[in-house]
Design a protein around this motif. Structure first.
Motif, PDB file in Angstrom:
ATOM      1  N   LYS A   1      -6.999  62.890  40.393  1.00 36.59           N
ATOM      2  CA  LYS A   1      -8.061  63.105  41.385  1.00 36.59           C
ATOM      3  C   LYS A   1      -8.609  64.531  41.298  1.00 36.59           C
ATOM      4  O   LYS A   1      -9.821  64.744  41.378  1.00 36.59           O
ATOM      5  CB  LYS A   1      -7.542  62.830  42.801  1.00 36.59           C
ATOM      6  N   GLN A   2      -7.703  65.495  41.142  1.00 35.35           N
ATOM      7  CA  GLN A   2      -8.131  66.892  41.057  1.00 35.35           C
ATOM      8  C   GLN A   2      -8.958  67.138  39.789  1.00 35.35           C
ATOM      9  O   GLN A   2      -9.953  67.861  39.834  1.00 35.35           O
ATOM     10  CB  GLN A   2      -6.918  67.835  41.083  1.00 35.35           C
ATOM     11  N   ILE A   3      -8.547  66.531  38.695  1.00 34.21           N
ATOM     12  CA  ILE A   3      -9.311  66.669  37.450  1.00 34.21           C
ATOM     13  C   ILE A   3     -10.700  66.069  37.637  1.00 34.21           C
ATOM     14  O   ILE A   3     -11.706  66.676  37.260  1.00 34.21           O
ATOM     15  CB  ILE A   3      -8.564  66.017  36.267  1.00 34.21           C
ATOM     16  N   GLN A   4     -10.769  64.897  38.245  1.00 33.37           N
ATOM     17  CA  GLN A   4     -12.064  64.245  38.466  1.00 33.37           C
ATOM     18  C   GLN A   4     -12.943  65.090  39.382  1.00 33.37           C
ATOM     19  O   GLN A   4     -14.144  65.218  39.156  1.00 33.37           O
ATOM     20  CB  GLN A   4     -11.874  62.836  39.035  1.00 33.37           C
ATOM     21  N   GLN A   5     -12.342  65.693  40.411  1.00 31.25           N
ATOM     22  CA  GLN A   5     -13.116  66.565  41.303  1.00 31.25           C
ATOM     23  C   GLN A   5     -13.675  67.765  40.540  1.00 31.25           C
ATOM     24  O   GLN A   5     -14.819  68.181  40.762  1.00 31.25           O
ATOM     25  CB  GLN A   5     -12.258  67.044  42.472  1.00 31.25           C
ATOM     26  N   GLN A   6     -12.868  68.307  39.624  1.00 29.15           N
ATOM     27  CA  GLN A   6     -13.337  69.438  38.831  1.00 29.15           C
ATOM     28  C   GLN A   6     -14.461  68.997  37.904  1.00 29.15           C
ATOM     29  O   GLN A   6     -15.466  69.690  37.761  1.00 29.15           O
ATOM     30  CB  GLN A   6     -12.186  70.055  38.030  1.00 29.15           C
TER      31      GLN A   6
ATOM     32  N   ARG B   1     -20.792  60.491  33.814  1.00 32.25           N
ATOM     33  CA  ARG B   1     -19.655  59.553  33.807  1.00 32.25           C
ATOM     34  C   ARG B   1     -19.045  59.461  32.403  1.00 32.25           C
ATOM     35  O   ARG B   1     -17.831  59.479  32.239  1.00 32.25           O
ATOM     36  CB  ARG B   1     -20.131  58.187  34.290  1.00 32.25           C
ATOM     37  N   ALA B   2     -19.915  59.391  31.396  1.00 34.17           N
ATOM     38  CA  ALA B   2     -19.446  59.296  30.009  1.00 34.17           C
ATOM     39  C   ALA B   2     -18.707  60.566  29.598  1.00 34.17           C
ATOM     40  O   ALA B   2     -17.646  60.502  28.969  1.00 34.17           O
ATOM     41  CB  ALA B   2     -20.620  59.035  29.064  1.00 34.17           C
ATOM     42  N   GLU B   3     -19.230  61.727  29.979  1.00 38.34           N
ATOM     43  CA  GLU B   3     -18.569  62.991  29.639  1.00 38.34           C
ATOM     44  C   GLU B   3     -17.204  63.088  30.322  1.00 38.34           C
ATOM     45  O   GLU B   3     -16.227  63.543  29.718  1.00 38.34           O
ATOM     46  CB  GLU B   3     -19.450  64.174  30.040  1.00 38.34           C
ATOM     47  N   ALA B   4     -17.131  62.659  31.572  1.00 39.67           N
ATOM     48  CA  ALA B   4     -15.856  62.694  32.299  1.00 39.67           C
ATOM     49  C   ALA B   4     -14.827  61.796  31.616  1.00 39.67           C
ATOM     50  O   ALA B   4     -13.650  62.165  31.490  1.00 39.67           O
ATOM     51  CB  ALA B   4     -16.063  62.268  33.753  1.00 39.67           C
TER      52      ALA B   4
ATOM     53  N   SER C   1      -7.841  72.139  28.188  1.00 39.86           N
ATOM     54  CA  SER C   1      -6.507  71.727  28.640  1.00 39.86           C
ATOM     55  C   SER C   1      -5.828  72.842  29.419  1.00 39.86           C
ATOM     56  O   SER C   1      -5.215  72.600  30.463  1.00 39.86           O
ATOM     57  CB  SER C   1      -5.633  71.335  27.440  1.00 39.86           C
ATOM     58  N   ALA C   2      -5.952  74.065  28.917  1.00 38.52           N
ATOM     59  CA  ALA C   2      -5.323  75.210  29.588  1.00 38.52           C
ATOM     60  C   ALA C   2      -5.890  75.411  30.985  1.00 38.52           C
ATOM     61  O   ALA C   2      -5.170  75.814  31.901  1.00 38.52           O
ATOM     62  CB  ALA C   2      -5.496  76.478  28.752  1.00 38.52           C
ATOM     63  N   PHE C   3      -7.178  75.117  31.156  1.00 42.33           N
ATOM     64  CA  PHE C   3      -7.800  75.246  32.479  1.00 42.33           C
ATOM     65  C   PHE C   3      -7.020  74.430  33.506  1.00 42.33           C
ATOM     66  O   PHE C   3      -6.770  74.891  34.614  1.00 42.33           O
ATOM     67  CB  PHE C   3      -9.260  74.768  32.429  1.00 42.33           C
ATOM     68  N   PHE C   4      -6.619  73.213  33.141  1.00 41.33           N
ATOM     69  CA  PHE C   4      -5.909  72.342  34.082  1.00 41.33           C
ATOM     70  C   PHE C   4      -4.410  72.609  34.113  1.00 41.33           C
ATOM     71  O   PHE C   4      -3.775  72.404  35.140  1.00 41.33           O
ATOM     72  CB  PHE C   4      -6.177  70.872  33.744  1.00 41.33           C
TER      73      PHE C   4
END
Length: 180
Positions: free
Chosen positions: A98-103, A111-114, A160-163
């Motif tokens: 959920k947090q990744i999706q919010q970011q 949607r495709a990029e996510a 990846s490091a961001f998350f």
């Protein structure tokens, strides 16, 4: 395991060579009229050589079967451990997703990029993502570049490091004490 297969293969080849040489010698001895006891001795050696071929062939084949069984066992164990980890951390995984999706939403990813971003975070290659999304690898590379641009990062590692950065243990008192 590979070394055992190589040894077994060499043993088969050597036994086969012995078998052929003894058989040729027996034919020559028989034509020369050598005593039957000598031929009987060579027949025994030929039988042992044939037994060696059969024995080492079975070991060669069983080694492959044993390796497959071991790999299956290891895979099942890894799958059980992964299921256990996922079950034990289900709430954390859902919260992280959920947090990744919010970011992603705050970066205004399409949607495709996510979806591509999630696949990249899971470690899939561009080719694998393209296959899953039924699109070209070029499209996936273009979407990845758009994600990096919108996120302000340069590559997949930085994404990846961001998350992951906040998930890792923060520096504790021990690491701070070591800096003094």
């Amino acid at each position: 395991m590979i070394e055992n297969k190589r040894v077994n293969l060499w043993a088969i080849l050597i036994s086969l060579m012995i078998c052929v040489l003894i058989a040729l010698d027996m034919v020559g001895d028989y034509r020369e009229g050598v005593h039957w006891q000598h031929l009987l001795l060579e027949l025994g050696i030929l039988s042992l050589s044939l037994s060696g071929i059969v024995y080492f062939w079975r070991l060669y084949c069983l080694s492959a079967q044993a390796k497959i069984a071991l790999l299956r066992h290891d895979l099942e164990l890894a799958n059980r451990q992964a299921r256990h980890w996922r079950d034990a951390n289900r709430d954390l995984i859902v919260g992280l997703a959920k947090q990744i999706q919010q970011q992603f939403d705050s970066w205004q990813l399409t949607r495709a990029e996510a979806e591509v971003g999630m696949f990249m975070l899971k470690g899939l290659s561009h080719a694998q993502i393209a296959e899953l999304r039924h699109s070209s690898e070029r499209t996936i590379r273009d979407q990845a570049r758009a994600i990096y641009r919108k996120a302000g990062v340069n590559n997949r590692i930085e994404l990846s490091a961001f998350f992951l950065e906040d998930l890792l243990m923060p520096n504790g008192p021990q690491s701070e004490a070591g800096e003094n």
